[in-house]
Design a protein around this motif. Structure first.
Motif, mmCIF file in Angstrom:
data_model
loop_
_atom_site.group_PDB
_atom_site.id
_atom_site.type_symbol
_atom_site.label_atom_id
_atom_site.label_comp_id
_atom_site.label_asym_id
_atom_site.label_seq_id
_atom_site.Cartn_x
_atom_site.Cartn_y
_atom_site.Cartn_z
ATOM 1 N N MET A 1 -6.492 -21.532 -42.133
ATOM 2 C CA MET A 1 -6.401 -20.505 -43.158
ATOM 3 C C MET A 1 -4.926 -20.208 -43.454
ATOM 4 O O MET A 1 -4.139 -19.977 -42.550
ATOM 5 N N LYS A 2 -4.562 -20.212 -44.731
ATOM 6 C CA LYS A 2 -3.195 -19.904 -45.140
ATOM 7 C C LYS A 2 -3.142 -18.488 -45.698
ATOM 8 O O LYS A 2 -3.895 -18.142 -46.602
ATOM 9 N N VAL A 3 -2.209 -17.688 -45.133
ATOM 10 C CA VAL A 3 -2.112 -16.274 -45.482
ATOM 11 C C VAL A 3 -0.728 -15.977 -46.052
ATOM 12 O O VAL A 3 0.286 -16.465 -45.535
ATOM 13 N N PHE A 4 -0.691 -15.194 -47.122
ATOM 14 C CA PHE A 4 0.562 -14.691 -47.680
ATOM 15 C C PHE A 4 0.643 -13.203 -47.361
ATOM 16 O O PHE A 4 -0.336 -12.470 -47.541
ATOM 17 N N ILE A 5 1.810 -12.755 -46.898
ATOM 18 C CA ILE A 5 1.988 -11.345 -46.528
ATOM 19 C C ILE A 5 3.033 -10.698 -47.431
ATOM 20 O O ILE A 5 4.160 -11.183 -47.532
ATOM 21 N N ALA A 6 2.660 -9.596 -48.079
ATOM 22 C CA ALA A 6 3.600 -8.787 -48.860
ATOM 23 C C ALA A 6 3.822 -7.489 -48.088
ATOM 24 O O ALA A 6 2.942 -6.630 -48.033
ATOM 25 N N GLU A 7 4.980 -7.373 -47.470
ATOM 26 C CA GLU A 7 5.294 -6.223 -46.616
ATOM 27 C C GLU A 7 6.804 -6.039 -46.584
ATOM 28 O O GLU A 7 7.555 -6.968 -46.288
ATOM 29 N N ASP A 8 7.272 -4.814 -46.896
ATOM 30 C CA ASP A 8 8.716 -4.590 -46.977
ATOM 31 C C ASP A 8 9.319 -4.013 -45.705
ATOM 32 O O ASP A 8 10.539 -3.888 -45.599
ATOM 33 N N MET A 18 2.148 -11.144 -35.417
ATOM 34 C CA MET A 18 1.709 -11.191 -34.021
ATOM 35 C C MET A 18 0.189 -11.038 -33.921
ATOM 36 O O MET A 18 -0.476 -11.761 -33.175
ATOM 37 N N CYS A 19 -0.355 -10.094 -34.687
ATOM 38 C CA CYS A 19 -1.801 -9.876 -34.673
ATOM 39 C C CYS A 19 -2.557 -11.121 -35.142
ATOM 40 O O CYS A 19 -3.562 -11.521 -34.528
ATOM 41 N N LEU A 20 -2.082 -11.730 -36.212
ATOM 42 C CA LEU A 20 -2.736 -12.933 -36.723
ATOM 43 C C LEU A 20 -2.715 -14.041 -35.693
ATOM 44 O O LEU A 20 -3.715 -14.747 -35.488
ATOM 45 N N ASN A 21 -1.572 -14.214 -35.030
ATOM 46 C CA ASN A 21 -1.450 -15.270 -34.022
ATOM 47 C C ASN A 21 -2.368 -15.005 -32.832
ATOM 48 O O ASN A 21 -2.970 -15.933 -32.281
ATOM 49 N N ASN A 22 -2.494 -13.731 -32.454
ATOM 50 C CA ASN A 22 -3.364 -13.385 -31.329
ATOM 51 C C ASN A 22 -4.840 -13.564 -31.677
ATOM 52 O O ASN A 22 -5.652 -13.909 -30.815
ATOM 53 N N ILE A 23 -5.169 -13.316 -32.927
ATOM 54 C CA ILE A 23 -6.561 -13.453 -33.357
ATOM 55 C C ILE A 23 -6.961 -14.921 -33.469
ATOM 56 O O ILE A 23 -8.025 -15.334 -33.014
ATOM 57 N N ASP A 24 -6.097 -15.725 -34.092
ATOM 58 C CA ASP A 24 -6.394 -17.150 -34.293
ATOM 59 C C ASP A 24 -5.077 -17.881 -34.536
ATOM 60 O O ASP A 24 -4.442 -17.692 -35.578
ATOM 61 N N GLY A 105 -7.593 -5.350 -33.481
ATOM 62 C CA GLY A 105 -9.051 -5.339 -33.510
ATOM 63 C C GLY A 105 -9.587 -5.079 -34.905
ATOM 64 O O GLY A 105 -10.530 -5.743 -35.361
ATOM 65 N N ARG A 106 -8.971 -4.126 -35.605
ATOM 66 C CA ARG A 106 -9.414 -3.815 -36.974
ATOM 67 C C ARG A 106 -9.105 -4.965 -37.919
ATOM 68 O O ARG A 106 -9.907 -5.276 -38.806
ATOM 69 N N LEU A 107 -7.954 -5.614 -37.711
ATOM 70 C CA LEU A 107 -7.608 -6.764 -38.535
ATOM 71 C C LEU A 107 -8.571 -7.906 -38.286
ATOM 72 O O LEU A 107 -8.971 -8.619 -39.214
ATOM 73 N N SER A 108 -8.978 -8.083 -37.043
ATOM 74 C CA SER A 108 -9.939 -9.137 -36.712
ATOM 75 C C SER A 108 -11.267 -8.921 -37.425
ATOM 76 O O SER A 108 -11.880 -9.867 -37.933
ATOM 77 N N VAL A 109 -11.712 -7.673 -37.503
ATOM 78 C CA VAL A 109 -12.958 -7.354 -38.217
ATOM 79 C C VAL A 109 -12.808 -7.703 -39.705
ATOM 80 O O VAL A 109 -13.721 -8.266 -40.321
#
Length: 251
Positions: A1-8, A18-24, A105-109
């Motif tokens: 899965m390819k994810v783009f992050i918009a965060e300033d 970190m959360c994404l890496n820990n989830i998958d 956990g919430r991001l994983s859901v």
């Protein structure tokens, strides 16, 4: 899965990574941006990601501007410190709304929700394609997409079709915009009743029932007005002006 992050905010960005890496650890962060301008630039110059994680408050304004520019046709998970934008967020491609600080956990859901929706449409893809290919010309229904949902519209309710950024959209009488499942305006034209719909130019197809008036302008072109407000004029070229007049008169 390819994810783009918009965060300033850098700490929030690193937390999401970190959360994404820990989830998958198979999730790839394809790109990041901290502003509306950077987000638009990245989306214009890269392949469409599978999913976007988007903070609502970016360094140069609300990220809804990115979505209003029609650069996004993939699911979005919003991340924000404010709950007051929740209703507006779900008017776009939003599949979840996470309040900061984002919890793994919430991001994983939220990611599981995305995966389940994707699997649902993959399982039904063959049915949708078969419907599109086997339906006769002058279809009684047009399949469109709103966010992650497929909908069926009556052609009579569509005021006009238009193309932008190589995508095709339908706008109905309530001024709601939908993404068409077809790849070109020519494909849409082939589905429609030619007595009701006219290809005004390379960008627009108009519905005769929703045209309020038209007038000749310079060089024998025709300016067509519909029941909805537009940011630009619909112009029929000099070469197609005669055909338009014949069509609109029902001849």
């Amino acid at each position: 899965m390819k994810v783009f992050i918009a965060e300033d905010e850098l700490p929030a960005l690193e937390n999401l990574k970190m959360c994404l890496n820990n989830i998958d650890n198979n999730i790839e962060v394809a790109g990041t941006a901290g502003s509306i301008a950077q987000s638009l630039n990245w989306l214009d110059n890269n392949a469409v990601p599978d999913l976007i994680l988007m903070d609502i408050h970016l360094s140069d304004g609300l990220s809804f501007h990115v979505l209003k520019e029609d650069h996004v046709n993939c699911p979005v998970i919003f991340t924000t410190a404010y709950d007051r934008y929740m209703t507006e967020a779900f008017e776009y491609n939003c599949i979840d709304y996470l309040l900061k600080p984002v919890d793994a956990g919430r991001l994983s859901v939220a990611l599981n929700k995305y995966k389940n929706l994707r699997q649902h449409f993959i399982n039904n893809h063959a049915f949708i394609i078969d419907y599109l290919q086997n339906s006769k010309k002058s279809k009684s229904r047009i399949i469109v997409k709103k966010g992650t949902e497929f909908l069926s519209l009556k052609p009579d309710d569509i005021v006009y079709f238009f193309t932008e950024h190589k995508l095709v959209f339908a706008v109905d009488k309530d001024n709601r915009k939908f993404l068409c499942t077809t790849s070109s305006l020519a494909d849409v034209e082939d589905m429609l009743d030619e007595t009701k719909f006219f290809r005004a130019n390379r960008k627009y197809i108009v519905n005769a029932d929703h045209i309020t008036k038209f007038k000749s302008i310079e060089k024998s072109k025709i300016n067509v007005e519909v029941v909805l407000p537009l940011n630009e004029e619909i112009i029929v070229s000099q070469e197609n002006a005669a055909a338009f007049k014949k069509w609109i008169s029902g001849a």
